[in-house]
Design an enzyme around this catalytic site. Structure first.
Site, short mmCIF file in Angstrom:
data_model
loop_
_atom_site.label_atom_id
_atom_site.label_comp_id
_atom_site.label_asym_id
_atom_site.label_seq_id
_atom_site.Cartn_x
_atom_site.Cartn_y
_atom_site.Cartn_z
N ASP A 120 -73.03 -12.41 -27.94
CA ASP A 120 -72.48 -10.73 -27.80
C ASP A 120 -73.01 -9.93 -26.83
O ASP A 120 -72.39 -9.15 -26.31
CB ASP A 120 -72.68 -10.12 -29.29
CG ASP A 120 -71.91 -10.69 -30.36
OD1 ASP A 120 -70.82 -11.51 -30.12
OD2 ASP A 120 -71.80 -10.06 -31.30
N TYR A 122 -67.14 -8.00 -36.17
CA TYR A 122 -68.13 -7.45 -36.69
C TYR A 122 -68.51 -6.17 -35.93
O TYR A 122 -68.00 -5.64 -34.85
CB TYR A 122 -69.38 -8.52 -36.22
CG TYR A 122 -69.96 -9.44 -37.61
CD1 TYR A 122 -70.71 -8.43 -38.52
CD2 TYR A 122 -69.64 -10.42 -37.94
CE1 TYR A 122 -71.24 -9.23 -39.84
CE2 TYR A 122 -70.14 -11.24 -38.97
CZ TYR A 122 -70.90 -10.46 -39.92
OH TYR A 122 -71.20 -11.09 -41.25
NI NI Z 1 -72.93 -12.12 -40.90
#
Ligand code: NI
Length: 655
Positions: A295, A379
């Protein structure tokens, strides 16, 4: 220019100036996308000596028409290109993913006959409901080497308001060259039903009635917060001083963290950041084995910072700062209210009631909180740095959002559950995965010459020194070279790492130091021969220590996207440099190994991970003896300090 001014966050004016230079020199143009722009920090050793430095900006560029990319450094003040490197993609990897790549994949895939046939076979013919999720490509085969690749999954979004993650079309993976816009491969591996149940957590009609009985909690600070923030990002709070910065790749970056000791600002850390985070998925099926997302290195998470809302995301007397990053076109892009600064109550700091002298005293702790939140695909992560009155520095990730979903393959022939995913809702799976972070901590405990010891609890063999067998001790092992310092945590022995300065003594004659307390959760769960092990070797150890080198910034290397592996920490530490009484950088891996629960669906309650640093023989006593009694109205008069007397008796009777 001061040290602080040399290190402060890049400004909109600098971004614009840098872009103009690149355009003039023919490096920027209509097809060139700005992947990353950030401050190219000066060599720490030179900056600390001279006290100032020229400001330089580093840009990572990709030409989406020709698949050429560059790593360029410019000096806006000198109005020139300082260095320019054209990447050899097969060796160097590629610059991080640009926004354009997210947009174009759906367009390309919606026209691909093979994918259309795979969808039609599953009864999916309404293109307007089929969302394509582009994912970083990972490792490429020889035939694909050098290409700029995304691998894509499909999800069904029934209506514009629907949560698409609830309806994965599993078994189909499409590989796209995002430069030539070619579909290179359609994997149509297994035909599983698309999970039907919705997961629309954002709709009251789906959630059902609100729980009743919640009374308001209001945090008020009638005299304002206790910190001050300067124009150059210098933040001062009750003895702590630090310089706050923000980077498109790493998010929050702190420089020159010092803590006050009797009027002297003593250095602790020169630079602290989260330099990488990687999410490897544990389902090795042909359609999803490649799922490993960096990320920071692939997606530049700082650029995806959320704008925070007062009273919802943050509570209390909040100071917000905007983040300024480069947009896809290289122009400044402002993310309003991206950084949140506030202080909060942190429970009891210290307390004692003494039975002998009757003394009773108690102090409340509080902490300075600097945070931001990012959304990277499904996320969401909060990055929270805490500085406390007792001298501790804590970092905490708050992981939330929507888990990555799959179609649950069902139980196996012998009745056992599928071994690589949980079932969250009927037919809806969530592959097992990890979230592995790397904190880069450029330590400076009372100066540049620091050493690292491993401390752990140890039994002492029975013998003349330990006749009763009840003795135990703490062992201290000096880590002298980079190869010594590739370490795993061991919570069964309370293993911690002490960073000390052998040239500065505390009042008892010991070296002043600071201890890193790891959580000791699992490191990378992948075979040593696997692709991801090579690409994310940093995540196979909780601790690495390197000698400071200004170009060594990212633990998986500078260009993680489509990189074959071996870069970063494994390459640097092959030199096995001395780290004893040296200018050192700690790299700490921590994270979550996530076996999703039913309760993680449809949106996951926050889960946390992180680490703590505490002074260890750095001060001469508890550094929070000077904290006054709480004056809050909420403290009852009977709760205040007592110098000793009748209370002793009263409590003694109960004892
Ligand atoms: Ni997770």
């Amino acid at each position: 220019m001061t040290v602080a001014a040399s290190l402060s966050t890049v400004t909109a004016a600098e971004l614009a100036a840098s872009r103009a230079i690149l355009e003039r020199e023919g490096l920027a143009g209509p097809d060139v996308h700005f992947s990353y722009v950030g401050l190219q920090e000066p060599d720490k050793r030179e900056l600390l000596k001279s006290g100032s430095s020229d400001r330089r900006l580093r840009s990572m560029l990709v030409n989406m028409a020709t698949n050429e990319s560059w790593d360029v450094v410019v000096s806006p003040a000198e109005d020139r290109v300082v260095s320019s490197h054209k990447l050899d993609h097969a060796v160097d990897g590629q610059v991080p993913v640009v926004v354009e790549e997210f947009h174009l994949v759906e367009e390309v895939i919606h026209e691909n006959p093979e994918w259309l046939a795979a969808m039609a076979r599953r009864g999916l013919t309404d293109l307007s409901t089929l969302r394509v999720n582009p994912l970083s490509g990972g490792v490429l085969s020889d035939a694909e080497t050098g290409r700029r690749i995304q691998r894509c999954f499909t999800f069904v979004q029934k209506t514009p308001d629907d949560l698409g993650w609830a309806h994965p079309v599993d078994g189909v993976t499409v590989m796209i060259d995002v430069v030539t816009r070619e579909v290179l491969e359609v994997i149509d591996y297994v035909d599983l039903p698309v999970p039907a149940e919705d997961g629309n957590f954002h709709l009251a009609s789906w959630r059902g009635p609100d729980r009743e009985g919640l009374k308001p909690i209001e945090i008020t600070q009638p005299q304002g917060p206790s910190f001050t923030l300067g124009q150059d990002g210098t933040l001062s709070w009750l003895g702590w001083n630090l310089q706050l910065g923000f980077d498109q790749r790493e998010g929050l970056v702190f420089h020159n963290i010092t803590i006050d000791d009797a009027g002297t600002a003593r250095p602790v850390i020169y630079r602290a950041s989260i330099a990488e985070m990687m999410v490897p998925y544990g389902d090795p099926s042909p359609q999803r084995w490649f799922q490993n997302f960096f990320d920071c290195g692939e997606y530049l998470l700082g650029g995806y910072a959320n704008s925070l809302e007062l009273g919802c995301d943050c509570v209390g007397d909040i100071t917000y700062l905007d983040a300024i990053v480069a947009g896809n076109d290289g122009n400044p892009h402002v993310i309003p209210q991206a950084i949140c600064i506030h202080e909060e109550d942190a429970g009891i700091l210290w307390k004692h009631f003494d039975n002998w002298n009757g003394a009773s005293a108690s102090r409340r702790n509080r902490r300075l909180v600097v945070s931001f939140f990012v959304t990277v695909g499904n996320y969401d992560y909060g990055f929270y740095w805490y500085f406390s009155l007792d001298g501790s520095i804590e970092f905490e990730v708050k992981a939330t959002g929507v888990v990555f979903t799959s179609a649950y393959p069902g139980r196996q022939a012998d009745g056992s559950p599928y071994p690589f995913a949980s079932e969250l809702a009927p037919g809806l799976g969530a592959p097992y995965h990890q979230h592995l972070f790397s904190a880069r901590l450029d330590m400076m405990v009372d100066g540049l010459g620091n050493s690292v010891d491993e401390l752990e609890a140890a039994l002492v063999p029975r013998g003349p020194q330990n006749p009763t067998g009840t003795g135990f001790t703490q062992t201290v092992t000096r880590l002298r070279t980079e190869s010594d310092a590739k370490r795993l945590a061991d919570n069964t022995r309370g293993r911690v790492w002490l960073v000390s300065n052998p040239s500065v003594k505390n009042r008892l004659g010991g070296d002043v130091g600071w201890v890193l307390y790891p959580e000791g959760k699992p490191v990378l769960m992948a075979d040593a021969d696997s692709d991801i092990h090579k690409r994310a070797t940093f995540s196979t150890r909780h601790l690495w220590v390197t000698e400071y080198e200004p170009t060594e910034l990212y633990p998986a290397g500078d260009f993680v996207n489509l990189h074959p592996g071996g870069a970063g920490l494994p390459a640097w530490t092959a030199a096995d440099r001395n780290i004893d009484d040296a200018d050192i950088v700690l790299w700490h891996t921590f994270g979550l190994t996530h076996f999703p629960r039913i309760e993680d669906w449809p949106v996951m309650p926050v889960d946390t991970c992180g680490f703590v640093l505490k002074p260890h023989g750095f001060f001469g006593r508890n550094p929070a003896m000077d904290i006054p009694e709480s004056t809050s109205d909420h403290c009852a008069p009977g709760g205040h300090d007592h110098g000793g007397n009748e209370h002793a008796h009263e409590h003694h009777d109960h004892a």
